[in-house]
Design a protein around this motif. Structure first.
Motif, short mmCIF file in Angstrom:
data_model
loop_
_atom_site.label_atom_id
_atom_site.label_comp_id
_atom_site.label_asym_id
_atom_site.label_seq_id
_atom_site.Cartn_x
_atom_site.Cartn_y
_atom_site.Cartn_z
N PHE A 29 0.80 -1.22 0.00
CA PHE A 29 0.00 0.00 0.00
C PHE A 29 0.84 1.27 0.00
N TRP A 30 1.81 1.35 0.89
CA TRP A 30 2.58 2.59 1.05
C TRP A 30 3.49 2.87 -0.14
N LEU A 31 4.03 1.83 -0.72
CA LEU A 31 4.88 2.03 -1.90
C LEU A 31 4.03 2.50 -3.08
N ILE A 32 2.83 1.99 -3.19
CA ILE A 32 1.92 2.43 -4.25
C ILE A 32 1.67 3.93 -4.14
N LEU A 33 1.40 4.39 -2.92
CA LEU A 33 1.14 5.82 -2.71
C LEU A 33 2.36 6.65 -3.07
N PHE A 34 3.54 6.17 -2.69
CA PHE A 34 4.76 6.92 -3.00
C PHE A 34 4.99 7.00 -4.51
N ILE A 35 4.74 5.90 -5.20
CA ILE A 35 4.94 5.88 -6.66
C ILE A 35 3.99 6.85 -7.34
N ILE A 36 2.73 6.88 -6.91
CA ILE A 36 1.76 7.81 -7.48
C ILE A 36 2.18 9.25 -7.21
N PHE A 37 2.67 9.51 -6.01
CA PHE A 37 3.18 10.84 -5.67
C PHE A 37 4.35 11.21 -6.57
N ALA A 38 5.31 10.28 -6.71
CA ALA A 38 6.51 10.56 -7.50
C ALA A 38 6.19 10.73 -8.98
N THR B 170 3.51 11.83 -10.33
CA THR B 170 2.76 13.04 -10.63
C THR B 170 3.41 14.31 -10.09
N GLY B 171 4.51 14.18 -9.34
CA GLY B 171 5.10 15.37 -8.75
C GLY B 171 6.59 15.54 -8.92
N LEU B 172 7.28 14.51 -9.40
CA LEU B 172 8.73 14.59 -9.52
C LEU B 172 9.16 14.29 -10.95
N PHE B 173 10.19 15.00 -11.43
CA PHE B 173 10.70 14.77 -12.77
C PHE B 173 11.07 13.31 -12.99
N VAL B 174 11.68 12.70 -11.96
CA VAL B 174 12.21 11.35 -12.10
C VAL B 174 11.11 10.30 -12.14
N GLY B 175 9.88 10.68 -11.91
CA GLY B 175 8.81 9.69 -11.81
C GLY B 175 8.14 9.34 -13.11
N PHE B 176 8.59 9.95 -14.23
CA PHE B 176 7.85 9.77 -15.48
C PHE B 176 7.89 8.34 -16.00
N PHE B 177 8.92 7.54 -15.61
CA PHE B 177 9.05 6.18 -16.14
C PHE B 177 8.26 5.16 -15.32
N LEU B 178 7.74 5.58 -14.18
CA LEU B 178 7.05 4.64 -13.30
C LEU B 178 5.67 4.28 -13.85
N PRO B 179 5.21 3.07 -13.57
CA PRO B 179 3.88 2.66 -14.06
C PRO B 179 2.79 3.40 -13.30
N GLY B 180 1.88 4.01 -14.00
CA GLY B 180 0.80 4.74 -13.35
C GLY B 180 -0.54 4.09 -13.57
N ASP B 181 -1.03 4.12 -14.82
CA ASP B 181 -2.33 3.54 -15.14
C ASP B 181 -2.38 2.05 -14.82
N SER B 182 -1.36 1.33 -15.26
CA SER B 182 -1.34 -0.11 -15.02
C SER B 182 -1.22 -0.43 -13.53
N ALA C 139 -5.85 8.84 -4.75
CA ALA C 139 -6.23 10.16 -5.26
C ALA C 139 -5.54 11.26 -4.46
N VAL C 140 -5.52 11.12 -3.14
CA VAL C 140 -4.88 12.12 -2.28
C VAL C 140 -3.39 12.19 -2.57
N ALA C 141 -2.74 11.04 -2.76
CA ALA C 141 -1.31 11.01 -3.09
C ALA C 141 -1.06 11.73 -4.41
N GLY C 142 -1.96 11.51 -5.38
CA GLY C 142 -1.82 12.17 -6.67
C GLY C 142 -2.02 13.67 -6.57
N ILE C 143 -2.95 14.09 -5.73
CA ILE C 143 -3.21 15.52 -5.53
C ILE C 143 -1.98 16.19 -4.92
N ILE C 144 -1.42 15.57 -3.89
CA ILE C 144 -0.22 16.12 -3.24
C ILE C 144 0.94 16.18 -4.22
#
Length: 229
Positions: free
Chosen positions: A22-31, A33-45, A80-85
């Motif tokens: 659970f917590w890693l999922i939230l961090f990945i969604i945060f990263a 949607t909010g960090l340059f380095v996060g663009f390669f991470l799986p989001g939709d899937s 959703a909250v992680a994505g908003i932040i």
């Protein structure tokens, strides 16, 4: 616990779910949607597959509510909250970096005209630009940063950010959860055993439109910039 074996694992949402839950999922969604380095991470899937594992994720983290609907709702709300932040952090970064970028000289990887084009894009499309960007890989990573750079109204961005995040999280997570239930009850098919194919389908659905837009947009731009003979 899952262990890293190859670089392919970084694109496999099930790897992250089994690695950190659970917590890693939230961090990945945060990263993403909010960090340059996060663009390669799986989001939709990741969201879709998380929906399939919703009950297990909530049970392991907080204890199950006894209702698969409530468990899935809790997961989708937290995502959703992680994505908003994440988007707000990206917006803040763009807002602070904006003046510097406007003074920066053009280079191979940076064109000042793109900032003005982004500003015009937000002026023209408004809420739709922020909301729909959630469903576009890579675009959702840079969208909040660009929104900050072009100084989109903070309250409007927050409003559209919240709407987009909840639409994105709830649609994909609930789709994953209930499609898995449907396939198990109607066709005796467990989607957990076909995740590789599901991921490929989701990637194609979400990236092909972006690629087509990029190719035709670039072609049109080149034609417009070509000197008349």
């Amino acid at each position: 616990m899952e262990h890293f074996e190859s670089w392919k694992d970084l694109l496999n949402p099930e790897f992250y779910i089994k690695l950190g839950g659970f917590w890693l999922i939230l961090f990945i969604i945060f990263a993403e949607t909010g960090l340059f380095v996060g663009f390669f991470l799986p989001g939709d899937s990741l969201l879709f597959v998380s929906g399939i594992y919703a009950q297990e994720l909530i049970a392991e983290t907080f204890g199950s509510t006894g209702s698969d609907f409530l468990d899935t709702t809790i997961l989708a709300t937290c995502v959703a909250v992680a994505g908003i932040i994440g988007n707000e952090v990206g917006y803040w970064f763009g807002l602070k970096a904006g003046p510097t970028l406007y003074k920066r000289e053009d280079s191979t990887f940076f064109k000042k005209k793109y900032l003005f084009q982004a500003h015009d894009f937000f002026e023209k499309h408004g809420a739709l630009a922020v909301i729909m960007a959630r469903f576009l890989p890579i675009v959702r990573t840079f969208m909040p940063i660009v929104a900050g750079i072009v100084k989109m109204d903070k309250k409007e961005f927050l409003r559209d950010n919240i709407i987009g995040a909840f639409l994105w999280a709830f649609s994909l997570i609930f789709a994953g959860h209930y499609l898995n239930e449907l396939f198990k009850t109607q066709f005796d098919i467990d989607l957990k055993k076909h995740l590789e194919m599901i991921i490929i389908i989701i990637v194609l659905i979400t990236t092909v439109p972006v690629i087509i837009k990029f190719i035709f947009g670039k072609k049109q731009s080149d034609e417009n910039e070509s000197p008349n003979i």
